[in-house]
Write a protein that holds these residues in place. Structure first.
Motif, PDB file in Angstrom:
ATOM      1  N   SER A 151       0.976  -1.454   0.217  1.00 15.84           N
ATOM      2  CA  SER A 151       0.158  -0.119   0.006  1.00 15.84           C
ATOM      3  C   SER A 151       0.667   1.274   0.141  1.00 15.84           C
ATOM      4  N   ASN A 152       2.236   1.250   0.610  1.00 16.93           N
ATOM      5  CA  ASN A 152       2.491   2.677   0.607  1.00 16.93           C
ATOM      6  C   ASN A 152       3.586   2.979  -0.406  1.00 16.93           C
ATOM      7  N   HIS A 153       3.254   1.918  -1.805  1.00 21.26           N
ATOM      8  CA  HIS A 153       4.528   1.547  -2.133  1.00 21.26           C
ATOM      9  C   HIS A 153       4.505   2.313  -3.580  1.00 21.26           C
ATOM     10  N   LEU A 154       5.325   2.914  -4.316  1.00 18.28           N
ATOM     11  CA  LEU A 154       5.148   4.197  -5.251  1.00 18.28           C
ATOM     12  C   LEU A 154       5.191   3.677  -6.967  1.00 18.28           C
ATOM     13  N   TYR A 155       6.487   2.616  -6.658  1.00 18.68           N
ATOM     14  CA  TYR A 155       6.888   2.197  -8.294  1.00 18.68           C
ATOM     15  C   TYR A 155       6.081   1.151  -7.759  1.00 18.68           C
ATOM     16  N   PHE A 156       6.125   0.409  -9.366  1.00 18.53           N
ATOM     17  CA  PHE A 156       5.263  -1.006  -9.167  1.00 18.53           C
ATOM     18  C   PHE A 156       5.844  -1.188 -11.314  1.00 18.53           C
ATOM     19  N   TYR A 157       5.709  -2.315 -10.837  1.00 21.58           N
ATOM     20  CA  TYR A 157       6.782  -2.964 -12.382  1.00 21.58           C
ATOM     21  C   TYR A 157       6.421  -4.537 -12.582  1.00 21.58           C
ATOM     22  N   TRP A 158       6.304  -4.725 -13.705  1.00 24.95           N
ATOM     23  CA  TRP A 158       5.796  -5.982 -14.270  1.00 24.95           C
ATOM     24  C   TRP A 158       6.932  -6.591 -15.054  1.00 24.95           C
ATOM     25  N   TYR A 159       7.204  -8.064 -14.496  1.00 22.87           N
ATOM     26  CA  TYR A 159       8.923  -8.733 -14.722  1.00 22.87           C
ATOM     27  C   TYR A 159       8.045 -10.406 -15.457  1.00 22.87           C
ATOM     28  N   ARG A 160       8.565 -11.050 -16.502  1.00 27.68           N
ATOM     29  CA  ARG A 160       8.721 -12.366 -16.288  1.00 27.68           C
ATOM     30  C   ARG A 160       9.150 -13.437 -16.368  1.00 27.68           C
ATOM     31  N   GLN A 161       8.414 -14.613 -16.477  1.00 29.45           N
ATOM     32  CA  GLN A 161       9.921 -15.926 -16.559  1.00 29.45           C
ATOM     33  C   GLN A 161       9.410 -17.106 -17.716  1.00 29.45           C
ATOM     34  N   ILE A 162      10.085 -16.619 -18.551  1.00 30.89           N
ATOM     35  CA  ILE A 162       9.247 -18.289 -18.956  1.00 30.89           C
ATOM     36  C   ILE A 162      10.169 -19.375 -18.271  1.00 30.89           C
ATOM     37  N   LEU A 163       9.655 -20.501 -18.352  1.00 39.76           N
ATOM     38  CA  LEU A 163       9.623 -21.853 -17.821  1.00 39.76           C
ATOM     39  C   LEU A 163      12.101 -21.774 -18.027  1.00 39.76           C
ATOM     40  N   GLY A 164      12.326 -21.802 -16.757  1.00 43.04           N
ATOM     41  CA  GLY A 164      13.290 -22.619 -16.666  1.00 43.04           C
ATOM     42  C   GLY A 164      14.189 -21.542 -17.479  1.00 43.04           C
ATOM     43  N   GLN A 165      13.662 -20.059 -17.822  1.00 42.82           N
ATOM     44  CA  GLN A 165      14.740 -19.200 -17.893  1.00 42.82           C
ATOM     45  C   GLN A 165      14.637 -18.003 -16.654  1.00 42.82           C
ATOM     46  N   LYS A 166      15.669 -16.895 -17.092  1.00 45.72           N
ATOM     47  CA  LYS A 166      15.634 -16.285 -15.714  1.00 45.72           C
ATOM     48  C   LYS A 166      14.496 -14.580 -16.223  1.00 45.72           C
ATOM     49  N   VAL A 167      14.058 -14.274 -14.822  1.00 49.19           N
ATOM     50  CA  VAL A 167      13.445 -13.296 -14.815  1.00 49.19           C
ATOM     51  C   VAL A 167      13.826 -12.251 -15.588  1.00 49.19           C
ATOM     52  N   GLU A 168      12.834 -11.156 -16.203  1.00 46.18           N
ATOM     53  CA  GLU A 168      12.965 -10.894 -17.769  1.00 46.18           C
ATOM     54  C   GLU A 168      12.072  -9.621 -17.274  1.00 46.18           C
ATOM     55  N   PHE A 169      12.825  -8.161 -16.946  1.00 48.06           N
ATOM     56  CA  PHE A 169      11.996  -6.997 -16.766  1.00 48.06           C
ATOM     57  C   PHE A 169      11.588  -6.517 -18.264  1.00 48.06           C
ATOM     58  N   LEU A 170       9.961  -6.359 -17.645  1.00 48.40           N
ATOM     59  CA  LEU A 170       9.162  -5.902 -18.690  1.00 48.40           C
ATOM     60  C   LEU A 170       8.373  -4.467 -19.019  1.00 48.40           C
ATOM     61  N   VAL A 171       8.569  -3.647 -17.605  1.00 46.96           N
ATOM     62  CA  VAL A 171       7.724  -2.404 -17.850  1.00 46.96           C
ATOM     63  C   VAL A 171       7.370  -1.908 -16.321  1.00 46.96           C
ATOM     64  N   SER A 172       8.165  -0.603 -15.860  1.00 46.38           N
ATOM     65  CA  SER A 172       8.177   0.458 -14.270  1.00 46.38           C
ATOM     66  C   SER A 172       7.093   1.612 -14.779  1.00 46.38           C
ATOM     67  N   PHE A 173       6.413   1.395 -13.814  1.00 44.18           N
ATOM     68  CA  PHE A 173       5.179   2.699 -13.493  1.00 44.18           C
ATOM     69  C   PHE A 173       5.386   2.943 -12.553  1.00 44.18           C
ATOM     70  N   TYR A 174       5.403   4.775 -12.542  1.00 46.84           N
ATOM     71  CA  TYR A 174       5.388   5.733 -11.387  1.00 46.84           C
ATOM     72  C   TYR A 174       4.686   6.926 -11.908  1.00 46.84           C
ATOM     73  N   ASN A 175       3.468   7.183 -10.955  1.00 43.53           N
ATOM     74  CA  ASN A 175       2.459   8.404 -10.626  1.00 43.53           C
ATOM     75  C   ASN A 175       1.805   8.307 -12.012  1.00 43.53           C
ATOM     76  N   ASN A 176       1.685   7.260 -12.662  1.00 43.62           N
ATOM     77  CA  ASN A 176       0.629   6.847 -13.471  1.00 43.62           C
ATOM     78  C   ASN A 176       0.915   6.963 -14.124  1.00 43.62           C
ATOM     79  N   GLU A 177       1.805   6.461 -14.385  1.00 40.28           N
ATOM     80  CA  GLU A 177       2.567   7.122 -16.268  1.00 40.28           C
ATOM     81  C   GLU A 177       3.717   5.470 -16.547  1.00 40.28           C
ATOM     82  N   ILE A 178       4.015   5.535 -17.535  1.00 34.98           N
ATOM     83  CA  ILE A 178       4.760   3.889 -17.871  1.00 34.98           C
ATOM     84  C   ILE A 178       6.695   4.836 -17.378  1.00 34.98           C
ATOM     85  N   SER A 179       7.776   4.145 -17.002  1.00 30.60           N
ATOM     86  CA  SER A 179       8.631   5.198 -16.661  1.00 30.60           C
ATOM     87  C   SER A 179       9.394   4.276 -17.404  1.00 30.60           C
ATOM     88  N   GLU A 180       9.944   3.021 -17.503  1.00 29.73           N
ATOM     89  CA  GLU A 180      10.654   2.370 -18.663  1.00 29.73           C
ATOM     90  C   GLU A 180      10.671   1.258 -19.069  1.00 29.73           C
TER      91      GLU A 180
END
Lengths: 115, 113
Positions: free
Chosen positions: A27-56
């Motif tokens: 609840s008190n966090h301000l940065y949000f992220y989505w990552y994905r992990q294909i089976l057996g592989q490493k975790v990959e960054f998808l997107v970051s979100f801050y202040n109601n917009e995509i930051s990266e």
């Protein structure tokens, strides 16, 4: 201890269908992220979100993907027209503001299976 | 391109022994490193972190060592327990505004009885 919750835990869909994965960050966090992990592989960054917009976003996050925080609580990842290669675990994560910890807290993940 | 990677994909240790998991990184601009543990079917769980201006940090049963000269990171687990069996990822944080993580490939640690 506060946690990031994700729903559904597992979703099976047909290729070409739209999918929405939901996350409730800490609840008190301000940065949000989505990552994905294909089976057996490493975790990959998808997107970051801050202040109601995509930051990266990564190269993976193409026009088929979108994110939003419609109600100030849920943070959603939408895949407009799923492909077989979208099958993966999708992890949501959140972080405090820049003056807080650098550590991302991850949810348990949503497994997406595209048939 | 710049990346974070691990030396060994698997590691098996006897219960009670110490474990050492290694990681090489190539982005010399990274200023923060984290070790995550991922158990089967779960999301990554924070273990310990270290800033680039440090070379060692200790936690409960875990120690992270950072060697910036050779761009090497290691995680030492003392008195390894069955519950330590998991995949361990090192991750770096970029210096960008979003502070996103870049993960390495992961090492599967198996603790033998």
């Amino acid at each position: 201890e506060p946690e990031v919750t994700q729903t559904p835990s597992h979703q099976v869909t047909q290729m070409g269908q739209e999918v929405i994965l939901r996350c409730v960050p800490i609840s008190n966090h301000l940065y949000f992220y989505w990552y994905r992990q294909i089976l057996g592989q490493k975790v990959e960054f998808l997107v970051s979100f801050y202040n109601n917009e995509i930051s990266e976003k990564s190269e993976i996050f193409d026009d088929q993907f979108s994110v939003e925080r419609p109600d100030g609580s849920n943070f959603t990842l939408k895949i407009r027209s799923t492909k077989l290669e979208d099958s993966a675990m999708y992890f949501c994560a959140s972080r405090q503001d820049p003056s807080g910890a650098n550590v991302l807290t991850f949810g348990a993940g949503s497994r997406l299976t595209v048939l | 391109g710049e990346s974070v990677g691990l030396h060994l994909p698997t590691l098996s240790v006897q219960e009670g022994d110490n474990s050492i998991i290694n990681c090489a990184y190539s982005n010399s601009a990274s200023d923060y490193f984290i070790w995550y543990k991922q158990e089967s079917g779960k999301g990554p769980q924070f273990i310990i972190d270290i800033r680039s201006n440090m070379d060692k940090r200790q936690g409960q049963r875990v120690t992270v060592l950072l060697n910036k000269t050779v761009k090497h990171l290691s995680l030492q687990i003392a008195a390894t327990q069955p519950g330590d069996s998991a995949v361990y990822f090192c991750a770096e944080i970029n210096s960008g505004s979003a502070r996103q993580l870049t993960f390495g490939s992961g090492t599967q640690l198996t603790v033998l009885p």
